[in-house]
Design a protein around this motif. Structure first.
Motif, PDB file in Angstrom:
ATOM      1  N   ILE A  46       0.860  -1.120   0.044  1.00 18.38           N
ATOM      2  CA  ILE A  46       0.084   0.055   0.086  1.00 18.38           C
ATOM      3  C   ILE A  46       0.885   1.190  -0.007  1.00 18.38           C
ATOM      4  N   PRO A  47       0.284   2.357  -0.746  1.00 12.81           N
ATOM      5  CA  PRO A  47       1.439   3.506  -0.757  1.00 12.81           C
ATOM      6  C   PRO A  47       1.468   4.134   0.789  1.00 12.81           C
ATOM      7  N   GLU A  48       2.419   4.433   1.347  1.00 10.90           N
ATOM      8  CA  GLU A  48       2.560   4.648   2.864  1.00 10.90           C
ATOM      9  C   GLU A  48       1.197   5.782   3.237  1.00 10.90           C
ATOM     10  N   ILE A  49       1.017   6.605   2.429  1.00 11.33           N
ATOM     11  CA  ILE A  49       0.131   7.599   2.700  1.00 11.33           C
ATOM     12  C   ILE A  49      -1.356   7.051   2.780  1.00 11.33           C
ATOM     13  N   ALA A  50      -1.417   5.909   2.139  1.00  8.22           N
ATOM     14  CA  ALA A  50      -2.893   5.380   1.971  1.00  8.22           C
ATOM     15  C   ALA A  50      -2.924   4.238   3.151  1.00  8.22           C
ATOM     16  N   LEU A  51      -1.848   3.901   3.759  1.00  3.63           N
ATOM     17  CA  LEU A  51      -1.853   2.950   4.829  1.00  3.63           C
ATOM     18  C   LEU A  51      -2.863   3.522   6.129  1.00  3.63           C
ATOM     19  N   THR A  52      -4.149   3.580   5.739  1.00  2.00           N
ATOM     20  CA  THR A  52      -4.919   4.487   6.785  1.00  2.00           C
ATOM     21  C   THR A  52      -5.440   3.410   7.824  1.00  2.00           C
ATOM     22  N   TYR A  53      -5.733   3.763   9.059  1.00  2.00           N
ATOM     23  CA  TYR A  53      -6.277   3.154  10.161  1.00  2.00           C
ATOM     24  C   TYR A  53      -7.095   2.103   9.813  1.00  2.00           C
ATOM     25  N   GLN A  54      -8.306   2.574   9.017  1.00  2.00           N
ATOM     26  CA  GLN A  54      -9.466   1.871   8.721  1.00  2.00           C
ATOM     27  C   GLN A  54      -8.970   0.541   7.843  1.00  2.00           C
ATOM     28  N   THR A  55      -8.064   0.839   6.969  1.00  2.00           N
ATOM     29  CA  THR A  55      -7.612  -0.553   6.090  1.00  2.00           C
ATOM     30  C   THR A  55      -6.855  -1.638   6.861  1.00  2.00           C
TER      31      THR A  55
END
Ligand code: ADP
Ligand code: ZN
Ligand code: ZN
Length: 751
Positions: A270-279
Motif C-alpha cells: 500500500i502506498p505509505e500515505i494510504a496506509l489508513t487506520y481503517q484499512t
C-alpha cells in the motif's frame, strides 16, 4: 562437492562490486551455502571483511595456491535466501545498480538495532466503565476521545474479552488522536500506555475473528478465479480496475484468507500515505496476531523483528509500503499491490526498481500470484491487461450503491473575462456558501505547493531561483523566499536579479494565500491549512486531521496531502482550485498524473450518506485529462493518453532510459554527457536508437551538483539494457568519470 566460494564483499565502495574467490575449508563444507555471510581475509591479508557467498563452484578462477581460505561463517541474520540473491541479481540486470546496492535493498535490515520501544494503548477500565466514559465524552463533544475509546471497545469485542491493545503509532497516526489527547485520557486513567514486548502485535487475537462480509457475486468471482488458477499451478497477474469504494479491499482480505488457509503467505503493498487506520484495522480484525505492518516510522530494530516473525512462520500477512515486498516469507502465495499506479512504488534511490515489476518477478520465482488494484490503473498495467498479459477485472459500482459525486468544470478564462480575479470561481463560491449554511465540510485542494508561490519579473519574465538547486523560490508570509529542495532562504528581492526592474512579485496563489483569502472572504468560518509548512512539526499532520475529523473546522485547504487516504464522512464539497498546475509540469506523465489526482480528489467528496459535489477550476476545460476525470471515465482517458504515448514513443508504447550525469562544474557535466551521447551513438551504430539531450535535468542543480540528462528511447527493453551495460563498462574505464557521476533510471517516473 564445490571447493570454492565466490564472495561479494559487503563494503560500500562500488568498485568492489564483483566477486572474489575463496577456498572452502574442509570443516565448513557442510555448513556453507549460497547466501551465507562469511568473514574473509582481504587485500594483502592483514585485514578481514564480511561478505556474502554468491556462488559455490568447483572451478578455481586462479591457481589454487593463490586463493585464500574463508575464515568463518557468520551467524545467519535474516536469511539472504537463495531467491533474494537471485532477485538482487535480476534487479541489477534490469535497473542498473551495483550488486551491493541491490543486496542491501532486498535485505534491508541486517543488524539488530535496539530501536525505540514500541508503545501500546489499551483500556484501563472495564467494558461498562468504558461505555460510561464514552457517553460522557459524547456529551462533552470530545470527539477524539470518543474515537479512541470506540476503537478500543471495538477490538475488544472482536477479541471476546481478551485483553487487547493498539500500537501508539496507529492511534496517533491513523486514528488521528493527538498525544495531548492520549495524555489526558491517561491522566483520567481511562487508558494505559504500555511498552510491551516489541514482538506483540497490535490488536486482536481470538479464534472468533470479525465475521467476514459476504462477498457479492462480482467480488466472489474474482477471488475464485485467482484461487482456481493458483490451485491449477497457474500463477498469474490480475488487475482489478475498480472505482474507490467498489470493494477491492474486501477482495484482498478474502483472497489473503484463502491463501492463509492453504498455509501460504501474503504480502500487501500500500502506498505509505494510504496506509489508513481503517484499512489496517480490517486486516487486523480478520487475521489477528498473524498480520503485521511495516512503515517508514519504524526503527530498524522494529522492522527486523517483523521480518524475523515473518521468516519464522508466525505471520500470514504483511502489509506495508514498497519495502514490505522483501518480507522473507518462505511460502509466499500472493502479492497484492493496492493503488498500483502510485509513483511511490518506484524507488528514487539506487537501484531504481519498480515494486510492481519486482513483485511480479519475485512471484514468478516463487510460484506466487499477483493482484494489482487501482481506480486509475497505470497505462503500463492497463495495456498489459488489454494485451492479455494480465487478467483484467472491472468493478464499476460503489458497494452499498453510494453514487459517485457530481463534477462541474469552472472555466477560469471566463471568470477572468467576467472580471472575477479571485481564487474562487463563482460556482465554487456559491457551493461553499451552500455547504456552510448546511454545516457540511469542505476541502479545497491546490496541487503543487511552492510551484504556485514563485516570484517572477513582469518585464523580463525571469523567475527567481535557488542558487543551489535551480528550482523556483517560493514567497512565504515571513517575507522571505524559501527553497523547497535545500532549505535556502533569502529576503524577498526588491528588484529583478536579471534585469533590475522593480516590477517583480508573486503572481499565483499558494495554499497560504488561499487560506488568507478564505479567511477574509468568510470571516466567521474556521479554516485549517495542511501543507509541508504546517505539518513539518512532529505530529502536525495528525493534529490537523484530528481537528478536521472532530469538526473543529469547516474548510480544509491543502496540497496533495489532503487528497489521499483519510475519509471524512461530513465532506460533501471538494474544490480543485487549479487543475492545470500539474499539467504544466515538464514530464510526459503530467496528463496521467493530473487525471489520477483529479479522480482521487473527486473520490474524497461524498463518502458519507450525503451526495458529494466536486468543482474543478481550470484554464484548460477542454483538456482530455480534465474532461475524463469529470466524467469518471477511465477508458476515455486511457485511449487519448495511449494515442499520445504511441505518437511520441513514450512508455508504455516504448521504453525510456534516463542517463544522469552530475558534476560540480557545469561545463564538466555537459562534456561528460556529450561523451556518453557519442558512446551511445557508437554502440548503437548498426541500428541507431533515439537519443535525446543532453539537457539540464528537471532539477538542473541539486546540492551544488550540476545535472545533465540524456534520454534513450527504444521499443525493445533488452536493447536499452545492452546499451546501459556498454555505458557502464565505458564509464568504468574512463578516468574522467568519477565514482557515482553517472546513474541510470530505467523507465523513470519522477514527478
Ligand atoms: P475499495 O477498496 O475498492 O475502496 P472497500 O473494499 O473498502 O472498497 O469497500 C467499500 C466499503 O464497502 C467498505 O466499507 C466495505 O466494508 C464495504 N463492502 C465491500 N464489499 C462488501 C460486501 N460484499 N458486503 C458488504 N459490504 C461490503
Ligand atoms: Zn527582470
Ligand atoms: Zn535549494
Amino acid at each position: 562437492m564445490p571447493n570454492y566460494a565466490n564472495v561479494i564483499v559487503d563494503i560500500a565502495l562500488e568498485k568492489l562490486d564483483r566477486t572474489f574467490q575463496y577456498r572452502i575449508p574442509k570443516d565448513m563444507e557442510d555448513e556453507i551455502r549460497v547466501g551465507a555471510r562469511v568473514r574473509i581475509p582481504f587485500g594483502n591479508g592483514s585485514r578481514s571483511v564480511d561478505g556474502y557467498v554468491l556462488e559455490l563452484t568447483d572451478k578455481p578462477e586462479y591457481e589454487e595456491s593463490r586463493l585464500k581460505e574463508i575464515q568463518e561463517i557468520l551467524p545467519a541474520e535474516i536469511g539472504v535466501e537463495q531467491h533474494f540473491l537471485e532477485l538482487a541479481a535480476w534487479m541489477r540486470e534490469t535497473y542498473g545498480a551495483t550488486m551491493v546496492q541491490c543486496l542491501k535493498t532486498v535485505t534491508p535490515v541486517r543488524r539488530k538495532i535496539r530501536g525505540k520501544q514500541k508503545r501500546y494503548v489499551r483500556l484501563n477500565v472495564t467494558r461498562e466503565q468504558a461505555e460510561a466514559c464514552l457517553e460522557s465524552f459524547k456529551k462533552k463533544n470530545a470527539r477524539a476521545k470518543v474515537r479512541l475509546v470506540e476503537a478500543l471497545l471495538e477490538i475488544q469485542e472482536s477479541a471476546e474479552g481478551e485483553e487487547v491493545s493498539l500500537p501508539c503509532e496507529l492511534v496517533t497516526g491513523k486514528l488521528n488522536i493527538s498525544s495531548s489527547t492520549l495524555q489526558a485520557l491517561q491522566r483520567e486513567e481511562v487508558i494505559q500506555v504500555t511498552a510491551s514486548r516489541l514482538y506483540r502485535n497490535p490488536a486482536v487475537h481470538s479464534d472468533e475473528k470479525r465475521r467476514p462480509v459476504a462477498l457479492r457475486e462480482s467480488q466472489r468471482q474474482i477471488v475464485e478465479q485467482v484461487l482456481a488458477d493458483y490451485r491449477k499451478g497457474q500463477h498469474g497477474t490480475y488487475l482489478i480496475h475498480g472505482v474507490t469504494g467498489s470493494g477491492k479491499t474486501e477482495i484482498y482480505i478474502e483472497a489473503a484468507a484463502e491463501m492463509a488457509a492453504m498455509g501460504k503467505q501474503v504480502i500487501v503493498l500500500i502506498p505509505e500515505i494510504a496506509l489508513t487506520y481503517q484499512t489496517v484495522m480490517r486486516f487486523y480484525s480478520r487475521f489477528g496476531q498473524r498480520v503485521s505492518i511495516l512503515n517508514s516510522r519504524m526503527s530498524a530494530g522494529e522492522r527486523f523483528d517483523q521480518f524475523e516473525r515473518a521468516g519464522n512462520g508466525e505471520l500470514d500477512v504483511m502489509i506495508g509500503p514498497r519495502s514490505a515486498l522483501f518480507t522473507p516469507f518462505l511460502h509466499l502465495g500472493l502479492i497484492i499491490i493496492d493503488e498500483e499506479h502510485e509513483s511511490a512504488y518506484k524507488s528514487e534511490t539506487m537501484p531504481r526498481y519498480h515494486a510492481r515489476e519486482t513483485a511480479i518477478r519475485r512471484a514468478e520465482m516463487t510460484g506466487a500470484s499477483v493482484i494489482l488494484g487501482s481506480a486509475t490503473p497505470s497505462l503500463e498495467s492497463y495495456t498489459k491487461a488489454l494485451n492479455g498479459e494480465y487478467r483484467l477485472f472491472s468493478l464499476t459500482e460503489r458497494q452499498g450503491g453510494g453514487a459517485l459525486p457530481s463534477v462541474e468544470i469552472a472555466d477560469l478564462r471566463k471568470e477572468l473575462a467576467a472580471g472575477n480575479r479571485s481564487v474562487l470561481s463563482r460556482s465554487l463560491y456559491e457551493a461553499i456558501c451552500d455547504r456552510l449554511d448546511r454545516q457540511e465540510q469542505i476541502m479545497l485542494f491546490l496541487n503543487r505547493r511552492g510551484f504556485a508561490g514563485f516570484v517572477s519579473c513582469r518585464e523580463c519574465g525571469q523567475v527567481v531561483k535557488c542558487p543551489h538547486c535551480d528550482v523556483s523560490l517560493s514567497y512565504h508570509r515571513d517575507g522571505r523566499l524559501h527553497c523547497h529542495y535545500c532549505g535556502y532562504q533569502t529576503p524577498m528581492v526588491k528588484t529583478c536579479p536579471s534585469c533590475g526592474s522593480r516590477y517583480i512579485g508573486t503572481f499565483k496563489a499558494g495554499t497560504q494565500q488561499v487560506e488568507e483569502y478564505i479567511k477574509k472572504t468568510f470571516p466567521e468560518v474556521r479554516v485549517l491549512r495542511m501543507d509541508l509548512d504546517t505539518t513539518r512539526q512532529k505530529g502536525g499532520y495528525e493534529a490537523i486531521l484530528e481537528q478536521f475529523a472532530n469538526g473543529e473546522a469547516d474548510i480544509l485547504v491543502g496540497t496533495q496531502m489532503i487528497v489521499k487516504g483519510h475519509d471524512f464522512k461530513n465532506v460533501t464539497l471538494m474544490g480543485i482550485l487549479a487543475a492545470d498546475m500539474s499539467l504544466m509540469v515538464p514530464d510526459y506523465r503530467s496528463a496521467e498524473r493530473t487525471f489520477q489526482l483529479l479522480s482521487q480528489a473527486a473520490g474524497r467528496a461524498g463518502r458519507g450518506k450525503r451526495p458529494g459535489q466536486v468543482v474543478i477550476q481550470t484554464y484548460q476545460p477542454e483538456h482530455y485529462a480534465v474532461q475524463a476525470a469529470a466524467a469518471h471515465d477511465y477508458r476515455r482517458f486511457y485511449e487519448e493518453e495511449m494515442g499520445y504515448r504511441m505518437l511520441m514513443g513514450y512508455p508504455p508504447a516504448a521504453h525510456l532510459a534516463a542517463v544522469m550525469v552530475s558534476s560540480r562544474e557545469e561545463s564538466t557535466a555537459e562534456e561528460l554527457a556529450k561523451l556518453l551521447k557519442e558512446r551511445i551513438l557508437f554502440l548503437s551504430r548498426e541500428n541507431p536508437v533515439e537519443c535525446m539531450g543532453p539537457a539540464p535535468a528537471g532539477i538542473a542543480k541539486l546540492r551544488d551538483m550540476y545535472r545533465r540528462v540524456l534520454y534513450i528511447k527504444d521499443r525493445d527493453f533488452d536493447r536499452l539494457t545492452e546499451l546501459r551495460k556498454g555505458l557502464e563498462d565505458y564509464v568504468e574505464q574512463q578516468p574522467e568519470f568519477p565514482e557515482g557521476s553517472v546513474q541510470f533510471d530505467m523507465n523513470p517516473m519522477q514527478e
